[in-house]
Each structure stands twice: as C-alpha cells, then as structure tokens.
Design a protein around this motif. Structure first.
Motif, PDB file in Angstrom:
ATOM      1  N   SER A  57       0.826  -1.217   0.000  1.00 16.91           N
ATOM      2  CA  SER A  57       0.000   0.000   0.000  1.00 16.91           C
ATOM      3  C   SER A  57       0.848   1.249   0.000  1.00 16.91           C
ATOM      4  N   GLU A  58       2.137   1.087   0.347  1.00 20.45           N
ATOM      5  CA  GLU A  58       3.016   2.249   0.399  1.00 20.45           C
ATOM      6  C   GLU A  58       4.162   2.060  -0.598  1.00 20.45           C
ATOM      7  N   SER A  59       3.852   1.633  -1.827  1.00 19.19           N
ATOM      8  CA  SER A  59       4.877   1.412  -2.829  1.00 19.19           C
ATOM      9  C   SER A  59       5.530   2.734  -3.201  1.00 19.19           C
ATOM     10  N   THR A  60       6.845   2.678  -3.356  1.00 18.38           N
ATOM     11  CA  THR A  60       7.553   3.891  -3.760  1.00 18.38           C
ATOM     12  C   THR A  60       7.167   4.265  -5.185  1.00 18.38           C
ATOM     13  N   ALA A  61       7.249   5.564  -5.477  1.00 18.85           N
ATOM     14  CA  ALA A  61       6.880   6.041  -6.808  1.00 18.85           C
ATOM     15  C   ALA A  61       7.873   5.527  -7.844  1.00 18.85           C
ATOM     16  N   CYS A  62       7.386   5.235  -9.030  1.00 17.20           N
ATOM     17  CA  CYS A  62       8.245   4.770 -10.105  1.00 17.20           C
ATOM     18  C   CYS A  62       9.058   5.936 -10.656  1.00 17.20           C
ATOM     19  N   PRO A  63      10.230   5.686 -11.243  1.00 19.21           N
ATOM     20  CA  PRO A  63      11.028   6.755 -11.853  1.00 19.21           C
ATOM     21  C   PRO A  63      10.262   7.422 -12.989  1.00 19.21           C
ATOM     22  N   ALA A  64      10.751   8.585 -13.400  1.00 20.29           N
ATOM     23  CA  ALA A  64      10.123   9.331 -14.494  1.00 20.29           C
ATOM     24  C   ALA A  64      10.117   8.495 -15.763  1.00 20.29           C
ATOM     25  N   GLY A  65       9.005   8.529 -16.470  1.00 22.13           N
ATOM     26  CA  GLY A  65       8.872   7.748 -17.706  1.00 22.13           C
ATOM     27  C   GLY A  65       8.454   6.321 -17.484  1.00 22.13           C
ATOM     28  N   GLN A  66       8.103   5.945 -16.216  1.00 20.00           N
ATOM     29  CA  GLN A  66       7.671   4.585 -15.923  1.00 20.00           C
ATOM     30  C   GLN A  66       6.347   4.616 -15.166  1.00 20.00           C
ATOM     31  N   GLU A  67       5.683   3.456 -15.106  1.00 17.53           N
ATOM     32  CA  GLU A  67       4.433   3.310 -14.394  1.00 17.53           C
ATOM     33  C   GLU A  67       4.426   1.958 -13.706  1.00 17.53           C
ATOM     34  N   ARG A  68       3.541   1.800 -12.683  1.00 18.35           N
ATOM     35  CA  ARG A  68       3.490   0.545 -11.948  1.00 18.35           C
ATOM     36  C   ARG A  68       2.511  -0.413 -12.629  1.00 18.35           C
ATOM     37  N   ASN A  69       2.968  -1.626 -12.922  1.00 20.19           N
ATOM     38  CA  ASN A  69       2.139  -2.661 -13.543  1.00 20.19           C
ATOM     39  C   ASN A  69       1.189  -3.219 -12.490  1.00 20.19           C
TER      40      ASN A  69
END
Length: 590
Positions: A507-519
């Motif tokens: 529930s507290e996943s770190t944000a993905c780097p710029a240009g990416q998204e979480r699957n």
C-alpha cells in the motif's frame, strides 16, 4: 428592393429544407461497416492439447453479414510494436485457378495458421493459407485488407488503452471477438471492448468456398452454365449459334459467302452455276480447329536468396511465361516483401521462356532468413510465394506446381529437383514411393515409420490413462478434479494449475522513476507504453463523417434560423394582433 430580398429568402428556405431532408435521409440509409471482421487471433505460446509451442499461431476472420462476400485476394498484414507503421503481409486468400473466387458464406469463417499449429492438431484441411510464425505475444497490430489494399478491419493488443489486454501479454490465450445474442459479432471499433481472452479450443476450421466463375462475360459468379447458354473456349457464356443452313453439315451461324437461303432454311449458291461455290476464308470458317487460346499470367518460378559467397549480382528472381506467345511485363509489378522492384517494364518474355532478375541490375534485396514475393498484374495479385531459412546455394523453386528447395540452381532454365549423395554418387530423388503395409510416412523426416496402433486390451497402470494423441500412458493427477489446497500464502494459477506465491501490492509502494508506471498485475515498475499513431480505416471513416455531419448541421441550422427570422418579419402584424387579443393585460378596461 424589398420584394427582391423576400424572394431570395423564400428560395433559400426552400433549398435549405430540401438539403436538410436529403441529409437526414442519407444518415438513415447509412449501413454499418465493416461486414467482414477479424474474429479470433492466437499469438505465440498458444497451447495445444497438453503442450505449448511458441509457433502455434492462427488468425480467423468472419463474415458478419447475412449475405456471402467475395474475399478473393484479401490479405492479412502485421506490424510489430517496434515498427508500427511497417505492415508486412502474412498471406492472402488466393483462389484456385485464374477464374477462381474465394467466397465467405453468411456468418462463415476463414482460417490462416502456422504449419506448427496445423501439425499439432493433425489438421490437413479446413484452413485457407499457412503463414510463418510472426505474431508477438506482448504487443502487435493486425490488419485485414481487401483486394484493393483498403483496410477492412484491425486489431491491436498489448499496447494503448484501446487495445486488447493493454500493457500485458496475451500469450497462452486466444483473443476472441464477443458474440452477441443475435449471433452477430460485436464491432465498436475498439479492440479493448470487442475482444475477450479465452482458452484455446480445438474446433477452429474454415468454411470458405472456392468456386470457379465459368462465365466471364456475365455479372456475378456463375458456377454452372445458365440454362439456354453454352460455354465457348474463351470463358464466355452465350446463346447457342443458330444454324441458318439446315441442309449443310455443321452449324452455320452466318450465310456462306455467295449463298442465299430459302424460306425452309436451306442454303444454295446465288449463281446459276451451282458447281461454282466461293471458298470460305479462315475468318469465315466456323469449323476451323484453331481456336484462340486465353493468355495465362506470368508466374514466379525460382528464387535464389542465399547464394554461396557474396550476394551482390548473385541473388535472382526468375519469372516464367507459360504461354505459346510472347508476353510483355509492362503491366506487371513485383514486390519483395513490401518493396516494389523497379525497372521491370520494357521487357518481353518469349514463349515458354524465363526472365531472370538479378540484384545488380534491379533494385531489390532478398533476406537470407525469410521473405515474401508477390507478382501483380494491373494491381491484382496473380502469384506469390514465401521462403524461409534457405541453405547456402539452394534455390526456392516451383517444380511440377509445388514450391520446394533444390540444390540444382537453374537460372533461365527448367527447374530440377533436389540431388542427394548416395554411395558418393549424386542421384535424383525419384517420386516418393508409398510406404509398406502397416507403415506411414513421417512428415518431418520423410521416412517410413511403423504405424502406432492403440492396444485397447492393454490397460494403463493404476492412476494413469492413455493419451489418444500419443498413445502413451500418462498420470491423471494433472487432470484430477480434486486437487490439494495451496499454502496460506499461495494461490492456484488457472493456466498451469500449479500453486504459486501470492504477490501482494504494498500500500506504500515507492513512486516509479520518471517515464515509468506501476504494472497492476506484477506491482513492478515498467516503461510507459506510448500508443503509436496507426491508421485504422473504420475509425477514420467515422471521424470524417462526424466532422462532415457537424458542418452540414450548422448549415442547415443557419438556413432554418434565417427562415424563422423571415417568418417573424412577414407576419409581424398578425403576431401583434394575436398578442393583443389573447393576453388579458393588453385588453382595454371597460
């Protein structure tokens, strides 16, 4: 001036009303498109029975209409996600014979598949053409085009919000178009809404019909000669010739030169000297045994894509003229994959002769891995072939009407079959003999092998059953209806039927780097998928129609508004009187 203005306004109103009525009627009469749609697609790793093969692929199209449709020379084209603008032809629905047609009956299906898929099903019929494995299970674009290369239907998967299974693989499943309650297939123009993922079945087969048009001079397709007509040697159906001379053997469709006919239908020389009769020249001789033969199309004959040594000047494509007369290549076009070979015009191929095109004179390149060649006449496909992984110095040749590899390269000469060494001597492979009784020919090795006959009296050990495909005993544990429960932190994979660890999204996943998204499926960061610009014919037509409709509605609305203003001005006095009559506060107080 005032009268002229009012007359102009009246004319504009009348014209505007007619325009609006015609536009509304056009909208009401519009028919839905397309009538033929891509109905099923299976990409790499689609399982067959109890096995998985990365080359098991097929594409099915369906007639979504209540009338039959001619799909002759329609083709399937594919583009990868890395090159979305470059569509390569998988194959085409080709007829049998020059006068042939491929007909898709109402609600019928046509099937194209890889050889691996057909072999896994032991399917020797029920398909329309074979294509080499090409479809990615991650993302791709598939297009159905008609004989004029106009897009009929499209599907894209794994990329973009409108695609099937956006952002995820579709391997091990079949993209199946949704079947509506009335038997029609859903077609909204959005693959994400029109398709669902299902497990593969074993009942895919083509219902396309291959027919010959016997009467080329008549509209529509004539599979039989209509009653009262006869078929000539040029493929035309016409009423039988009338015999104008009943007393002369044979059918005389015209009065012989110098003769006259009486009322009974008999012909006699017009001259008093009945012994002198003018001979018929060749143009009037109806009994001549020489008949005009139809000109057959040029053919692809031999392809050398992987010569020994350097490729420049050694790669060649061979064309063959099967006619008894010379044929010009001026109206022909030759494509290597999707690239047009130029400088083809200006040459003539002599009767039953060859024209060899080398890559030092003509601008083309034949890949050593695989490629497709297409020969068109006046924009229509007349011949094509696809080669795959040729050996060094071996050519892809048409021998006795069958394409095959041979180590006897024969440019500008008749093609020869493969030579294989035997006792250090080269011998020509003779036609394949039949296998002895109780044996069959292995399609992979071309050798005879013993037929495997299931022994129905020999039972499998306890806990096993006999596989009808391999005739071997296998454990029934994999197909047992009662399975052991998975662990507390595991779940059962519906595709493999095995337990695997549950991956919980933090529930507290770190944000993905710029240009990416979480699957959302794996809870891992992935590169953003950018939807490329693709031309989808159906969507494009709808967009153009919407823009045109908006403009016409604005014109119609402006005309109606002008008419309303004119009506208020024309009957202004009557409107004032009506206003004064019906509204109480306008009446005088008595």
């Amino acid at each position: 001036m005032h009268k002229h203005f009012l007359s102009i306004v009246r004319i504009v109103c009348i014209f505007g009303g007619l325009l609006a009525a015609g536009f509304i009627h056009e909208i009401a009469a519009a028919e839905p498109v397309p009538s033929v749609v891509i109905s099923r697609v299976a990409v790499r790793e689609a399982p067959v029975d109890d096995s998985t093969n990365s080359s098991n692929e097929f594409v099915e199209i369906a007639n979504n209409n209540s009338s039959q449709i001619d799909i002759t020379n329609w083709c399937l084209r594919y583009a990868s996600v890395s090159s979305p603008e470059t569509f390569k032809t998988l194959g085409c629905f080709l007829p049998h014979g020059d006068n042939g047609h491929v007909i898709l009956p109402p609600l019928g299906r046509a099937l194209a598949a890889t050889a691996e898929y057909l072999n896994a099903h032991n399917q020797t019929a029920g398909y329309d053409f074979i294509f080499k494995p090409s479809l990615s299970n991650d993302a791709g674009y598939l297009r159905l085009v008609d004989s004029n290369s106009q897009t009929v239907d499209t599907i894209n998967w794994g990329v973009g919000v409108t695609s099937v299974n956006a952002g995820a693989s579709v391997g091990s499943q079949v993209m199946d178009r949704i079947n509506l309650s009335d038997g029609q297939l859903q077609q909204t123009g959005k693959p994400a809404d029109d398709f669902k993922l299902v497990a593969p079945a074993l009942n895919y087969a083509s219902t396309a019909q291959y027919v010959l048009d016997l009467c080329l001079n008549l509209d529509n397709i004539q599979t039989e000669v209509p009653p009262g007509l006869s078929l000539d040697g040029e493929g035309n159906c016409s009423p039988p010739s009338v015999d104008v001379c009943l007393n002369i053997d044979g059918v005389q469709s015209a009065l012989p030169q110098g003769d006259t006919a009486d009322e009974a239908g008999n012909c006699y020389p017009a001259s008093d000297n009945s012994d002198v009769v003018a001979p018929l020249d060749d143009s009037q001789n109806t009994n001549s045994a020489v008949e005009a033969q139809p000109i057959m199309n040029l053919e692809l004959s031999e392809v050398l894509a992987n010569p020994v040594g350097a490729d420049t000047g050694r790669e060649f494509i061979e064309l063959y003229n099967p006619n008894a007369t010379p044929v010009s290549v001026n109206d022909y076009q030759l494509f290597v994959d999707d690239n047009l070979v130029d400088k083809l015009s200006g040459q003539t191929i002599e009767p039953t002769s060859y024209l060899v095109l080398t890559n030092d004179t003509y601008d083309f390149r034949l890949l050593n891995t695989s490629g497709q060649l297409s020969l068109l006449l006046a924009g229509k496909l007349v011949d094509s072939t696809t080669y795959d992984s040729p050996k060094d110095g071996w050519s892809w040749s048409k021998i006795a009407g069958v394409w095959q590899y041979t180590n006897q390269v024969t440019p500008a000469a008749a093609n020869l079959a493969l030579l294989l060494p035997a006792n250090n001597d080269a011998v020509v492979i003779a036609p394949t003999p039949a296998c002895p009784a109780g044996q069959e020919r292995n399609p992979d090795t071309n050798r005879c092998r013993k037929l495997v006959v299931a022994d129905t009296n020999l039972a499998c050990p306890a806990g096993q059953y006999r596989n009808p495909t391999t005739n071997r005993c296998r454990s029934i544990a994999a197909t047992a209806s009662v399975l052991a429960s998975c662990g507390p932190d595991e779940e059962r994979n519906p595709l493999t039927n095995r337990c695997h660890k549950v991956v919980l999204a933090s529930s507290e996943s770190t944000a993905c780097p710029a240009g990416q998204e979480r699957n959302p499926a794996t809870n891992r960061c992935r590169k953003l998928q950018v939807m490329p610009t693709a031309d989808y014919a159906v969507a494009g037509v709808k967009t153009e129609q919407a823009a045109g409709s908006k403009l016409i509605w604005w014109l119609v609305g402006g005309v109606l508004l002008l008419c309303l203003i004119y009506a208020l001005y024309e009957w202004r006095h009557e409107i004032v009187k009506l206003w004064q009559r019906w509204w109480p506060w306008q009446r005088p107080v008595k």
